[in-house]
Write an enzyme that holds these catalytic residues in place. Structure first.
Site, mmCIF file in Angstrom:
data_model
loop_
_atom_site.group_PDB
_atom_site.id
_atom_site.type_symbol
_atom_site.label_atom_id
_atom_site.label_comp_id
_atom_site.label_asym_id
_atom_site.label_seq_id
_atom_site.Cartn_x
_atom_site.Cartn_y
_atom_site.Cartn_z
ATOM 1 N N ASP A 63 0.812 -1.226 0.000
ATOM 2 C CA ASP A 63 0.000 0.000 0.000
ATOM 3 C C ASP A 63 0.845 1.276 0.000
ATOM 4 O O ASP A 63 0.382 2.329 0.405
ATOM 5 C CB ASP A 63 -0.972 -0.017 1.182
ATOM 6 C CG ASP A 63 -0.243 -0.092 2.510
ATOM 7 O OD1 ASP A 63 1.002 -0.235 2.497
ATOM 8 O OD2 ASP A 63 -0.902 -0.009 3.556
ATOM 9 N N HIS A 118 22.324 0.969 -19.245
ATOM 10 C CA HIS A 118 21.330 1.430 -18.266
ATOM 11 C C HIS A 118 21.695 0.984 -16.851
ATOM 12 O O HIS A 118 20.852 0.486 -16.110
ATOM 13 C CB HIS A 118 19.925 0.938 -18.651
ATOM 14 C CG HIS A 118 19.368 1.658 -19.840
ATOM 15 N ND1 HIS A 118 18.330 1.176 -20.583
ATOM 16 C CD2 HIS A 118 19.718 2.836 -20.405
ATOM 17 C CE1 HIS A 118 18.071 2.027 -21.573
ATOM 18 N NE2 HIS A 118 18.900 3.031 -21.485
ATOM 19 N N ASP A 135 25.309 9.932 -15.819
ATOM 20 C CA ASP A 135 24.198 10.394 -16.657
ATOM 21 C C ASP A 135 23.083 10.778 -15.687
ATOM 22 O O ASP A 135 22.410 9.908 -15.121
ATOM 23 C CB ASP A 135 23.766 9.257 -17.600
ATOM 24 C CG ASP A 135 22.719 9.715 -18.611
ATOM 25 O OD1 ASP A 135 22.124 10.788 -18.418
ATOM 26 O OD2 ASP A 135 22.487 8.961 -19.587
ATOM 27 N N ASP A 192 18.911 16.244 -19.418
ATOM 28 C CA ASP A 192 19.511 14.916 -19.645
ATOM 29 C C ASP A 192 20.976 15.113 -19.998
ATOM 30 O O ASP A 192 21.301 15.447 -21.137
ATOM 31 C CB ASP A 192 18.744 14.216 -20.789
ATOM 32 C CG ASP A 192 19.236 12.796 -21.027
ATOM 33 O OD1 ASP A 192 20.053 12.297 -20.223
ATOM 34 O OD2 ASP A 192 18.791 12.188 -22.025
ATOM 35 N N HIS A 251 24.253 2.717 -29.527
ATOM 36 C CA HIS A 251 22.977 3.421 -29.333
ATOM 37 C C HIS A 251 22.818 4.611 -30.269
ATOM 38 O O HIS A 251 23.711 4.928 -31.059
ATOM 39 C CB HIS A 251 22.798 3.837 -27.863
ATOM 40 C CG HIS A 251 23.882 4.732 -27.335
ATOM 41 N ND1 HIS A 251 24.004 6.036 -27.705
ATOM 42 C CD2 HIS A 251 24.886 4.489 -26.453
ATOM 43 C CE1 HIS A 251 25.026 6.591 -27.060
ATOM 44 N NE2 HIS A 251 25.595 5.658 -26.302
ATOM 45 N N HIS A 258 17.916 12.041 -28.876
ATOM 46 C CA HIS A 258 16.455 11.873 -28.864
ATOM 47 C C HIS A 258 15.812 13.200 -28.504
ATOM 48 O O HIS A 258 16.467 14.096 -27.951
ATOM 49 C CB HIS A 258 16.067 10.787 -27.847
ATOM 50 C CG HIS A 258 16.710 10.998 -26.489
ATOM 51 N ND1 HIS A 258 16.204 11.863 -25.555
ATOM 52 C CD2 HIS A 258 17.854 10.496 -25.939
ATOM 53 C CE1 HIS A 258 16.990 11.862 -24.482
ATOM 54 N NE2 HIS A 258 18.017 11.047 -24.692
ATOM 55 N N HIS A 282 12.886 11.208 -22.663
ATOM 56 C CA HIS A 282 12.778 10.751 -24.054
ATOM 57 C C HIS A 282 11.413 11.249 -24.510
ATOM 58 O O HIS A 282 10.417 10.536 -24.398
ATOM 59 C CB HIS A 282 12.854 9.224 -24.152
ATOM 60 C CG HIS A 282 14.163 8.676 -23.671
ATOM 61 N ND1 HIS A 282 14.322 7.377 -23.264
ATOM 62 C CD2 HIS A 282 15.382 9.256 -23.537
ATOM 63 C CE1 HIS A 282 15.584 7.189 -22.892
ATOM 64 N NE2 HIS A 282 16.242 8.306 -23.043
ATOM 65 N N GLU A 332 24.524 12.680 -27.889
ATOM 66 C CA GLU A 332 25.182 11.860 -26.877
ATOM 67 C C GLU A 332 25.983 10.689 -27.440
ATOM 68 O O GLU A 332 25.644 9.526 -27.214
ATOM 69 C CB GLU A 332 24.147 11.345 -25.867
ATOM 70 C CG GLU A 332 22.899 10.712 -26.467
ATOM 71 C CD GLU A 332 21.926 10.243 -25.375
ATOM 72 O OE1 GLU A 332 22.356 9.486 -24.492
ATOM 73 O OE2 GLU A 332 20.752 10.646 -25.420
ATOM 74 N N TYR A 349 32.177 2.396 -25.715
ATOM 75 C CA TYR A 349 32.093 1.460 -24.580
ATOM 76 C C TYR A 349 32.945 0.233 -24.902
ATOM 77 O O TYR A 349 32.678 -0.480 -25.865
ATOM 78 C CB TYR A 349 30.635 1.049 -24.355
ATOM 79 C CG TYR A 349 29.698 2.251 -24.317
ATOM 80 C CD1 TYR A 349 29.452 2.927 -23.123
ATOM 81 C CD2 TYR A 349 29.107 2.740 -25.484
ATOM 82 C CE1 TYR A 349 28.631 4.051 -23.103
ATOM 83 C CE2 TYR A 349 28.291 3.859 -25.479
ATOM 84 C CZ TYR A 349 28.054 4.511 -24.281
ATOM 85 O OH TYR A 349 27.251 5.621 -24.268
ATOM 86 N N ARG A 391 30.575 8.460 -22.278
ATOM 87 C CA ARG A 391 29.520 9.139 -23.041
ATOM 88 C C ARG A 391 29.566 10.617 -22.639
ATOM 89 O O ARG A 391 29.850 10.924 -21.470
ATOM 90 C CB ARG A 391 28.136 8.542 -22.740
ATOM 91 C CG ARG A 391 26.991 9.256 -23.450
ATOM 92 C CD ARG A 391 25.661 8.477 -23.474
ATOM 93 N NE ARG A 391 25.082 8.251 -22.171
ATOM 94 C CZ ARG A 391 25.094 7.100 -21.541
ATOM 95 N NH1 ARG A 391 25.675 6.052 -22.073
ATOM 96 N NH2 ARG A 391 24.530 6.974 -20.347
ATOM 97 N N GLU A 435 27.040 13.986 -23.153
ATOM 98 C CA GLU A 435 25.677 14.290 -23.621
ATOM 99 C C GLU A 435 25.281 15.720 -23.278
ATOM 100 O O GLU A 435 25.400 16.149 -22.129
ATOM 101 C CB GLU A 435 24.689 13.316 -22.939
ATOM 102 C CG GLU A 435 23.238 13.614 -23.243
ATOM 103 C CD GLU A 435 22.281 12.581 -22.662
ATOM 104 O OE1 GLU A 435 22.583 12.007 -21.592
ATOM 105 O OE2 GLU A 435 21.225 12.351 -23.279
HETATM 106 N N1 GLY Z 1 19.433 9.406 -19.668
HETATM 107 C C1 GLY Z 1 18.923 8.587 -20.691
HETATM 108 C C2 GLY Z 1 19.465 8.943 -21.995
HETATM 109 O O1 GLY Z 1 20.520 9.523 -22.086
HETATM 110 O O2 GLY Z 1 18.847 8.746 -23.009
HETATM 111 MN MN MN Z 2 19.734 11.027 -23.471
HETATM 112 MN MN MN Z 3 21.260 10.701 -20.538
#
Ligand code: GLY
Ligand code: MN
Ligand code: MN
Length: 427
Positions: free
Chosen positions: A37, A231, A248, A259, A338, A342, A349, A373, A377, A395, A397
């Site tokens: 709950d 992730h 990130d 982001d 990737h 986005h 996203h 981004e 890797y 990365r 971004e």
């Molecule tokens: N933080 C998720 C991405 O970079 O898309």
């Molecule tokens: Mn992103």
């Molecule tokens: Mn990100």
């Protein structure tokens, strides 16, 4: 702040897209159960929020378009002493009538009866969000016996969400300002912190401390080889010396996301091998950001990023062979698996289309916000790569606004040059 006049304009634009003889129903989000709950903190449904800015649960926004004109109604949960004692104050319909420029506001308890009457025989079409949970759809369909056509309301709203207004851009900038202070604090404190979750705590502290409601997504604090799990959100490991930490993390401020990824060294100074890969990723990131302008295709950014990263991997001896052939074989995808970026906005996203209704890619336009981004890797067990590079995941971004003649890097104040990161870490 987004003014009621802006929400009203959005509702009118949405209403204009609706076919005559239709009813549209948008529901607020429901509380999500964490366990038994207890619930997760409440977050309004993004499309519902976009059209009215109302942040309570148990609400619905209804558009009734019989002929040319559209009547727009909001349903809100009633003010009730006992409920307010446990769960907090409600706005109530009287106050909602004053604050929202709508045709009427009703109690949520009236929704069923009202829907029945709205969905009379003249209504042939029902719009709702196809991602809605099934119980709500069932309710709708029960009252829509004469309806011949069901359409996804989300598609219309998400297309509108592609272009950000000045007020929306101001909120993204505010989110990014908070996110900047958090990243810089992490860079400064990295040497004194032992565990990934300690760094995460610094972010959460800085977000809340400065009035952000939450993170826009669970922070990724990935030290060493953890950065090679895209992730990675466990954030539980001890941070070893001389390792990179891929961070990130971005806050959500008044329903607008940020982001940002930065990759820093646990020992303040980058090693030579880390520096080589980092420089490649940073150069590619800058080159792709510089391409952002109206009429450019996102797929062109992707293609260019893949070419540049592939070339860089060959130059470093990580990939062997001719760049064109490697690209054709998609050999580079092992190290850059990737997308280049986005849409970003109310959602990290942002749920906006990438293709138009004919399936053609939508080119960049003034007012769109997207992330750029690139990353590299290299798994610690990848024996095809020189040992010095194994276990490196990087990365970088940033969040980019498309402007009339090019772009504005909304996150340019967040440092990313090696010398600046190192200098913050040793300050
Ligand atoms: N933080 C998720 C991405 O970079 O898309
Ligand atoms: Mn992103
Ligand atoms: Mn990100």
């Amino acid at each position: 702040m987004i003014q009621e006049s802006e929400y009203k304009n959005r509702r009118e634009a949405f209403a204009k897209s609706l076919k005559k003889g239709s009813v549209s129903v948008l529901f607020s989000a429901e509380y999500q159960t964490r366990s038994h709950d207890t619930h997760y903190p409440y977050r309004q449904n993004s499309n519902f929020y976009y059209l009215c800015g109302f942040t309570e649960d148990r609400a619905a926004l209804v558009f009734v378009k019989e002929k040319k004109d559209t009547k727009i109604y909001l349903f809100v949960y009633k003010k009730e002493k006992q409920e307010e004692l446990w769960n907090g104050k409600r706005l109530g319909k009287e106050r909602a009538k004053e604050l929202f420029d709508l045709d009427d506001v009703f109690d949520e308890s009236e929704l069923t009866a009202k829907l029945k009457s709205f969905l009379d025989t003249k209504i042939k079409r029902l719009y709702y969000d196809f991602k809605l949970d099934y119980s709500k759809v069932k309710l709708l369909k029960r009252y829509a016996k004469e309806v011949e056509c069901f359409q996804n309301a989300a598609t219309i709203i998400e297309r509108m969400r592609l272009i950000k207004s000045d007020a929306e851009i101001a909120l993204i900038k505010k989110a990014l300002h908070i996110t900047k202070t958090a990243h810089h604090r992490a860079m400064k404190k990295v040497k004194e912190l032992e565990y990934e979750y300690e760094l995460q705590a610094e972010f959460e502290y800085m977000f809340k401390k400065q009035g952000a409601q939450s993170d826009a997504y669970t922070s990724i604090i990935a030290s060493g080889n953890n950065a090679n799990t895209l992730h990675y959100i466990q954030n539980s490991d001890k941070i070893a010396p001389d390792r990179l930490i891929l961070i990130d993390a971005g806050c959500e401020y008044n329903y607008y996301a940020s982001d940002i990824t930065r990759t820093i060294s646990s020992s303040a100074k980058f090693t030579k091998a880390q520096r080589e890969i980092y420089t490649l990723v940073l150069d590619v990131e800058k080159a792709i950001i510089a391409m952002v302008a109206p009429n450019v295709l996102r797929s062109a950014l992707q293609k260019k990023a893949e070419q540049l990263l592939c070339q860089g991997l060959v130059d470093l001896g990580i990939l062997k062979g001719e760049v064109q052939k490697l690209l054709k074989k998609e050999a580079h995808k092992k190290y850059f698996p990737h997308g280049i970026g986005h849409w970003m906005g109310i959602d990290v996203h942002d749920q906006c289309p990438y293709k138009d209704t004919k399936g053609k890619e939508i080119p960049l336009q003034k007012g769109m916000v997207l992330t750029i981004e690139p990353g590299i890797y290299i798994d610690e067990h990848d024996k095809t790569v020189a040992k010095k590079y194994r276990g490196i995941g990087i990365r970088i971004e940033d969040d980019i606004l498309v402007t009339e003649n090019g772009y504005e890097n909304l996150s340019k104040a967040i440092v990313k040059e090696i010398k600046d990161i190192e200098s913050l870490a040793s300050s």
